[in-house]
Design a protein around this motif. Structure first.
Motif, PDB file in Angstrom:
ATOM      1  N   LYS A 119       0.804  -1.220   0.000  1.00  0.00           N
ATOM      2  CA  LYS A 119       0.000   0.000   0.000  1.00  0.00           C
ATOM      3  C   LYS A 119       0.839   1.273   0.000  1.00  0.00           C
ATOM      4  O   LYS A 119       0.298   2.361  -0.175  1.00  0.00           O
ATOM      5  N   GLY A 152     -10.851   3.580 -11.249  1.00  0.00           N
ATOM      6  CA  GLY A 152     -10.329   3.441  -9.901  1.00  0.00           C
ATOM      7  C   GLY A 152     -10.451   4.735  -9.130  1.00  0.00           C
ATOM      8  O   GLY A 152     -10.561   5.814  -9.715  1.00  0.00           O
ATOM      9  N   GLY A 158      -8.975   6.763  -5.357  1.00  0.00           N
ATOM     10  CA  GLY A 158      -7.996   6.701  -4.281  1.00  0.00           C
ATOM     11  C   GLY A 158      -7.966   7.994  -3.493  1.00  0.00           C
ATOM     12  O   GLY A 158      -8.430   9.034  -3.964  1.00  0.00           O
ATOM     13  N   GLN A 213      -3.652   1.625  -8.490  1.00  0.00           N
ATOM     14  CA  GLN A 213      -3.554   0.304  -7.876  1.00  0.00           C
ATOM     15  C   GLN A 213      -4.919  -0.388  -7.877  1.00  0.00           C
ATOM     16  O   GLN A 213      -5.035  -1.576  -8.193  1.00  0.00           O
ATOM     17  N   GLU A 214      -5.971   0.360  -7.534  1.00  0.00           N
ATOM     18  CA  GLU A 214      -7.321  -0.199  -7.531  1.00  0.00           C
ATOM     19  C   GLU A 214      -7.729  -0.637  -8.939  1.00  0.00           C
ATOM     20  O   GLU A 214      -8.330  -1.705  -9.129  1.00  0.00           O
ATOM     21  N   ARG A 220      -6.045  -3.863  -9.818  1.00  0.00           N
ATOM     22  CA  ARG A 220      -6.648  -4.980  -9.099  1.00  0.00           C
ATOM     23  C   ARG A 220      -7.954  -5.406  -9.771  1.00  0.00           C
ATOM     24  O   ARG A 220      -8.243  -6.604  -9.876  1.00  0.00           O
ATOM     25  N   LYS A 221      -8.728  -4.449 -10.235  1.00  0.00           N
ATOM     26  CA  LYS A 221      -9.975  -4.782 -10.930  1.00  0.00           C
ATOM     27  C   LYS A 221      -9.680  -5.550 -12.219  1.00  0.00           C
ATOM     28  O   LYS A 221     -10.380  -6.505 -12.561  1.00  0.00           O
TER      29      LYS A 221
END
Length: 243
Positions: free
Chosen positions: A159, A210, A212, A226-227, A230-231
């Motif tokens: 993270k 995404g 954040g 990052q999100e 991940r998706k």
């Protein structure tokens, strides 16, 4: 503390770790520093050979963990993340947290020289314990224990917005797939100037991929990327399971 009391303390600690060692001499060897044996005139390898085994097992386990979590990330970033996670300072930090530092069998001189606080000794002993666990219980059990004690630290490092360049990875992936314009849009900023929290949306061709938040725009953008990655990984996994 008598030698027998030290051994009983080690056995109790292992039990608290949820590990059932069949080979107790192997367990004790993993926590025996060469200084302890040298004082007794025994110049065997102590825990060095087990450290060699544990280093490989730890590297494999951490590699599997971070690849599963961040498979879409550039391999160079994955290598940097792994190197940090298996570095001596991080291993020493984990050894202190789980109470392993108090179990290492040290010679009197090493004890007086604050050997129990040395990152190198703590890191080597942790790797040796992992090596012994692997030899005694197998890879699956060793991997389970590593994930248990390292999982929180790995997630913390993942993270960290400066640990992996998610923005570049996402941009390169979108370029390969011929996607359109990538925009990071600040949706709001909350708090005083010296302590703002920024909220960012990552959009591709006007679609939100995404979101954040962070103490800087850069941090919020990295988390949004990052999100999004991940998706993408989740969608890819679903497609594979369907096929």
């Amino acid at each position: 503390m008598s030698e027998q009391k030290k051994l009983e303390t080690i056995y109790q600690w292992v039990k608290e770790q949820g590990v059932n060692f069949r080979n107790r001499p192997l367990l004790i060897q993993s926590l025996t520093h060469r200084s302890y044996l040298h004082e007794k005139g025994d110049f065997s390898q102590a825990n060095e050979s087990l450290e060699f085994v544990g280093d490989s097992v730890l590297s494999l386990s951490v590699t599997h963990y971070i690849y599963t979590r961040l498979g879409q990330v550039d391999v160079g970033d994955l290598a940097k993340l792994r190197a940090r996670l298996i570095s001596a300072p991080v291993l020493a930090e984990v050894a202190r947290r789980i109470g392993l530092k108090d179990l290492i069998l040290l010679g009197r001189n090493e004890e007086e020289n604050q050997g129990r606080e040395k990152d190198s000794i703590l890191a080597d002993s942790l790797e040796a314990f992992i090596g012994a666990l692997f030899l005694d219980r197998g890879l699956e059990e060793a991997d389970r224990w590593i994930r248990k004690v390292f999982g929180q630290k790995i997630e913390q490092e993942i993270k960290r917005p400066t640990m992996v360049d998610y923005k570049t990875t996402f941009q390169e992936k979108m370029a390969r797939e011929g996607a359109g314009e990538i925009v990071y849009r600040v949706t709001k900023a909350i708090g005083p100037d010296h302590n703002k929290t920024f909220y960012v949306q990552l959009q591709v061709d006007g679609q939100v991929w995404g979101e954040g938040s962070g103490k800087s725009k850069k941090e919020a953008e990295q988390i949004a990327a990052q999100e999004a990655l991940r998706k993408i990984a989740d969608i890819t996994s679903e497609d594979k399971s369907i096929s």
